[in-house]
Design a protein around this motif. Structure first.
Motif, PDB file in Angstrom:
ATOM      1  N   ILE A 206     -83.104 -72.488 -71.177  1.00 25.60           N
ATOM      2  CA  ILE A 206     -84.441 -71.868 -71.210  1.00 25.60           C
ATOM      3  C   ILE A 206     -85.317 -72.062 -70.067  1.00 25.60           C
ATOM      4  O   ILE A 206     -85.905 -71.136 -69.555  1.00 25.60           O
ATOM      5  CB  ILE A 206     -84.900 -72.745 -72.250  1.00 25.60           C
ATOM      6  N   ALA A 207     -85.172 -73.325 -69.415  1.00 26.94           N
ATOM      7  CA  ALA A 207     -86.064 -73.458 -68.228  1.00 26.94           C
ATOM      8  C   ALA A 207     -85.619 -72.595 -67.304  1.00 26.94           C
ATOM      9  O   ALA A 207     -86.525 -72.206 -66.465  1.00 26.94           O
ATOM     10  CB  ALA A 207     -85.780 -75.010 -67.940  1.00 26.94           C
ATOM     11  N   PHE A 208     -84.390 -72.342 -67.039  1.00 19.62           N
ATOM     12  CA  PHE A 208     -83.790 -71.437 -65.896  1.00 19.62           C
ATOM     13  C   PHE A 208     -84.295 -69.999 -66.144  1.00 19.62           C
ATOM     14  O   PHE A 208     -84.778 -69.193 -65.076  1.00 19.62           O
ATOM     15  CB  PHE A 208     -82.295 -71.439 -65.821  1.00 19.62           C
ATOM     16  N   ALA A 209     -84.514 -69.471 -67.427  1.00 18.13           N
ATOM     17  CA  ALA A 209     -84.673 -68.193 -67.788  1.00 18.13           C
ATOM     18  C   ALA A 209     -86.533 -68.001 -67.548  1.00 18.13           C
ATOM     19  O   ALA A 209     -86.714 -67.061 -67.186  1.00 18.13           O
ATOM     20  CB  ALA A 209     -84.369 -68.009 -69.158  1.00 18.13           C
ATOM     21  N   LYS A 210     -87.150 -69.070 -67.891  1.00 18.16           N
ATOM     22  CA  LYS A 210     -88.687 -69.141 -67.722  1.00 18.16           C
ATOM     23  C   LYS A 210     -88.993 -69.009 -66.216  1.00 18.16           C
ATOM     24  O   LYS A 210     -89.915 -68.335 -65.990  1.00 18.16           O
ATOM     25  CB  LYS A 210     -88.980 -70.427 -68.454  1.00 18.16           C
ATOM     26  N   GLN A 211     -88.022 -69.710 -65.425  1.00 16.39           N
ATOM     27  CA  GLN A 211     -88.239 -69.600 -64.080  1.00 16.39           C
ATOM     28  C   GLN A 211     -88.294 -68.072 -63.554  1.00 16.39           C
ATOM     29  O   GLN A 211     -88.889 -67.617 -62.580  1.00 16.39           O
ATOM     30  CB  GLN A 211     -87.375 -70.443 -63.381  1.00 16.39           C
ATOM     31  N   GLY A 212     -87.241 -67.220 -63.962  1.00 17.71           N
ATOM     32  CA  GLY A 212     -86.925 -66.146 -63.583  1.00 17.71           C
ATOM     33  C   GLY A 212     -87.997 -65.335 -64.064  1.00 17.71           C
ATOM     34  O   GLY A 212     -88.231 -64.209 -63.529  1.00 17.71           O
ATOM     35  N   LYS A 213     -88.416 -65.282 -65.210  1.00 16.61           N
ATOM     36  CA  LYS A 213     -89.113 -64.336 -66.066  1.00 16.61           C
ATOM     37  C   LYS A 213     -88.985 -62.902 -65.800  1.00 16.61           C
ATOM     38  O   LYS A 213     -89.396 -61.878 -65.733  1.00 16.61           O
ATOM     39  CB  LYS A 213     -90.710 -64.549 -65.528  1.00 16.61           C
ATOM     40  N   LYS A 214     -87.447 -62.893 -66.350  1.00 18.87           N
ATOM     41  CA  LYS A 214     -86.942 -61.377 -66.206  1.00 18.87           C
ATOM     42  C   LYS A 214     -87.181 -60.590 -67.375  1.00 18.87           C
ATOM     43  O   LYS A 214     -87.500 -61.053 -68.512  1.00 18.87           O
ATOM     44  CB  LYS A 214     -85.436 -61.435 -66.113  1.00 18.87           C
ATOM     45  N   LYS A 215     -87.207 -59.413 -67.284  1.00 15.79           N
ATOM     46  CA  LYS A 215     -87.247 -58.090 -68.403  1.00 15.79           C
ATOM     47  C   LYS A 215     -85.813 -57.203 -67.981  1.00 15.79           C
ATOM     48  O   LYS A 215     -85.257 -57.170 -67.051  1.00 15.79           O
ATOM     49  CB  LYS A 215     -88.379 -57.277 -68.098  1.00 15.79           C
ATOM     50  N   VAL A 216     -85.383 -56.707 -69.164  1.00 17.33           N
ATOM     51  CA  VAL A 216     -84.130 -55.655 -69.066  1.00 17.33           C
ATOM     52  C   VAL A 216     -84.850 -54.424 -68.950  1.00 17.33           C
ATOM     53  O   VAL A 216     -85.669 -53.792 -69.560  1.00 17.33           O
ATOM     54  CB  VAL A 216     -83.131 -55.971 -70.461  1.00 17.33           C
ATOM     55  N   THR A 217     -84.371 -53.866 -67.574  1.00 17.06           N
ATOM     56  CA  THR A 217     -84.729 -52.694 -67.436  1.00 17.06           C
ATOM     57  C   THR A 217     -83.534 -51.721 -66.528  1.00 17.06           C
ATOM     58  O   THR A 217     -82.428 -52.452 -66.234  1.00 17.06           O
ATOM     59  CB  THR A 217     -85.856 -52.641 -66.266  1.00 17.06           C
ATOM     60  N   GLY A 218     -83.735 -50.707 -66.416  1.00 18.22           N
ATOM     61  CA  GLY A 218     -82.885 -49.969 -65.564  1.00 18.22           C
ATOM     62  C   GLY A 218     -81.236 -50.021 -65.860  1.00 18.22           C
ATOM     63  O   GLY A 218     -80.839 -49.695 -67.136  1.00 18.22           O
ATOM     64  N   LYS A 219     -80.579 -50.563 -65.076  1.00 13.98           N
ATOM     65  CA  LYS A 219     -79.047 -50.944 -65.341  1.00 13.98           C
ATOM     66  C   LYS A 219     -78.597 -51.750 -66.451  1.00 13.98           C
ATOM     67  O   LYS A 219     -77.759 -51.366 -67.228  1.00 13.98           O
ATOM     68  CB  LYS A 219     -78.561 -51.519 -64.032  1.00 13.98           C
ATOM     69  N   GLY A 220     -79.630 -52.272 -66.861  1.00 12.81           N
ATOM     70  CA  GLY A 220     -79.499 -53.571 -68.156  1.00 12.81           C
ATOM     71  C   GLY A 220     -79.401 -52.591 -69.221  1.00 12.81           C
ATOM     72  O   GLY A 220     -78.493 -52.920 -69.917  1.00 12.81           O
ATOM     73  N   LEU A 221     -80.539 -51.861 -69.353  1.00 18.18           N
ATOM     74  CA  LEU A 221     -80.567 -50.834 -70.375  1.00 18.18           C
ATOM     75  C   LEU A 221     -79.437 -49.883 -70.446  1.00 18.18           C
ATOM     76  O   LEU A 221     -78.927 -49.308 -71.494  1.00 18.18           O
ATOM     77  CB  LEU A 221     -81.816 -50.212 -70.399  1.00 18.18           C
ATOM     78  N   GLU A 222     -78.803 -49.479 -69.142  1.00 19.18           N
ATOM     79  CA  GLU A 222     -77.817 -48.446 -69.261  1.00 19.18           C
ATOM     80  C   GLU A 222     -76.430 -48.975 -70.061  1.00 19.18           C
ATOM     81  O   GLU A 222     -75.855 -48.374 -70.516  1.00 19.18           O
ATOM     82  CB  GLU A 222     -77.445 -48.142 -67.717  1.00 19.18           C
ATOM     83  N   VAL A 223     -76.380 -50.344 -69.641  1.00 13.85           N
ATOM     84  CA  VAL A 223     -75.197 -51.051 -70.070  1.00 13.85           C
ATOM     85  C   VAL A 223     -74.958 -51.183 -71.587  1.00 13.85           C
ATOM     86  O   VAL A 223     -74.088 -50.992 -72.345  1.00 13.85           O
ATOM     87  CB  VAL A 223     -75.160 -52.680 -69.416  1.00 13.85           C
ATOM     88  N   VAL A 224     -76.003 -50.935 -72.333  1.00 14.59           N
ATOM     89  CA  VAL A 224     -76.242 -51.276 -73.621  1.00 14.59           C
ATOM     90  C   VAL A 224     -76.317 -49.821 -74.344  1.00 14.59           C
ATOM     91  O   VAL A 224     -76.525 -50.071 -75.550  1.00 14.59           O
ATOM     92  CB  VAL A 224     -77.292 -52.146 -74.250  1.00 14.59           C
ATOM     93  N   ARG A 225     -76.728 -48.898 -73.672  1.00  8.80           N
ATOM     94  CA  ARG A 225     -76.754 -47.592 -74.297  1.00  8.80           C
ATOM     95  C   ARG A 225     -75.477 -47.508 -75.169  1.00  8.80           C
ATOM     96  O   ARG A 225     -75.548 -46.473 -76.186  1.00  8.80           O
ATOM     97  CB  ARG A 225     -76.815 -46.380 -73.084  1.00  8.80           C
ATOM     98  N   GLU A 226     -74.195 -47.700 -74.827  1.00 11.62           N
ATOM     99  CA  GLU A 226     -73.077 -47.245 -75.742  1.00 11.62           C
ATOM    100  C   GLU A 226     -73.404 -47.900 -77.093  1.00 11.62           C
ATOM    101  O   GLU A 226     -72.800 -47.663 -78.233  1.00 11.62           O
ATOM    102  CB  GLU A 226     -71.963 -48.073 -75.311  1.00 11.62           C
ATOM    103  N   PHE A 227     -74.199 -48.961 -77.370  1.00 14.18           N
ATOM    104  CA  PHE A 227     -74.623 -49.715 -78.670  1.00 14.18           C
ATOM    105  C   PHE A 227     -75.585 -48.869 -79.372  1.00 14.18           C
ATOM    106  O   PHE A 227     -76.007 -49.110 -80.385  1.00 14.18           O
ATOM    107  CB  PHE A 227     -74.875 -51.113 -78.463  1.00 14.18           C
ATOM    108  N   ASP A 228     -75.868 -47.622 -78.991  1.00 13.36           N
ATOM    109  CA  ASP A 228     -76.929 -46.906 -79.699  1.00 13.36           C
ATOM    110  C   ASP A 228     -76.182 -46.294 -80.810  1.00 13.36           C
ATOM    111  O   ASP A 228     -75.141 -45.883 -80.809  1.00 13.36           O
ATOM    112  CB  ASP A 228     -77.686 -45.714 -78.910  1.00 13.36           C
ATOM    113  N   TYR A 229     -77.287 -46.414 -82.066  1.00 13.81           N
ATOM    114  CA  TYR A 229     -76.220 -45.879 -83.468  1.00 13.81           C
ATOM    115  C   TYR A 229     -75.880 -44.558 -83.273  1.00 13.81           C
ATOM    116  O   TYR A 229     -74.883 -44.135 -83.947  1.00 13.81           O
ATOM    117  CB  TYR A 229     -77.308 -46.259 -84.602  1.00 13.81           C
TER     118      TYR A 229
END
Length: 245
Positions: A206-229
């Motif tokens: 949790i502390a590591f994630a907070k330090q980075g403060k990331k959002k899922v965008t671009g390539k990250g969303l492309e990776v999960v597109r196969e899970f669209d219903y």
């Protein structure tokens, strides 16, 4: 324990549909004629992408204001029933261990563990940091309001609550021993813990994630597109056509 039972009944099974790659790999060792893999049961990724940036920001501000979360605070979210399997207790203990005044945590869900979780919150003096929201219908607002999705269930087939959060651009911490690793494939999407009951590991993550403060965008969303219903339904339709037509 379950594998021998599955193997026994597999002798009378013509086809098996699995929703994560681990189950697919194991199923190949069963005496079943045909084994299929589908990427989960599907989530509505395309519809979330249609929500304008301005609307996302508006929902974020409204929900955080209603929850009493300041702009400079880091909001953790868990969506799921209040049960031992969903493992909210470990997250609460990790927050207590971190003792970070900027971290807040909300849980959306109902279940048998509500009394125990309330006692744990009180025991750790986290009444001003942790909120049990009960059953929620507006998950869009919650996902946009949060900064991190902590979804460390002890067991999950795929973890739809985690996948839904990723579809909303929400960074995630998941359990690496579940089907979650099928979509948490890189640090651009989230982080995986080895032991979801290890308070030290969860707090460090949790502390590591907070330090980075990331959002899922671009390539990250492309990776999960196969899970669209829509994609899942297409694959499932082809399976039905092969099996019954």
């Amino acid at each position: 324990m379950y594998f021998p039972v599955e193997w026994f009944y597999g002798r009378w099974t013509d086809a098996l549909v699995t929703i994560n790659t681990d189950d697919y790999a194991v199923a190949k060792h069963l005496p079943i004629k045909r084994v299929y893999y589908i990427p989960g049961v599907g989530t509505d990724i395309e519809n979330v992408e249609r929500i304008a940036k301005e609307q996302r920001q508006k929902l974020r501000q409204e929900v955080r204001r209603n929850l009493g979360i300041n702009d400079d605070e880091y909001l953790l979210l868990s969506v799921g029933e209040l049960s031992e399997r969903k493992n909210h207790a470990t997250v609460i203990k990790a927050i207590s261990k971190l003792n970070d005044p900027k971290i807040k945590y909300v849980i959306a869900g109902i279940g048998d563990e509500e009394t125990n979780l309330k006692s744990l919150i009180k025991e750790n003096r986290l009444e001003n940091k942790v909120q049990l929201l009960g059953y929620q219908t507006d998950l869009d607002g919650l996902y946009f309001a949060a900064d991190l999705n902590v979804f460390i269930s002890k067991r999950e087939g795929l973890g739809l609550g985690g996948l839904d959060g990723v579809a909303h651009g929400l960074y995630i911490i998941g359990n690496g021993n579940t089907g979650m690793k099928d979509y948490i494939k890189s640090g651009d999407i989230g982080l995986l813990v080895k032991d979801p009951t290890d308070v030290d590991e969860v707090s460090r993550t949790i502390a590591f994630a907070k330090q980075g403060k990331k959002k899922v965008t671009g390539k990250g969303l492309e990776v999960v597109r196969e899970f669209d219903y829509r994609n899942v339904n297409k694959i499932m339709k082809s399976i039905y056509q092969k099996e019954f037509m």
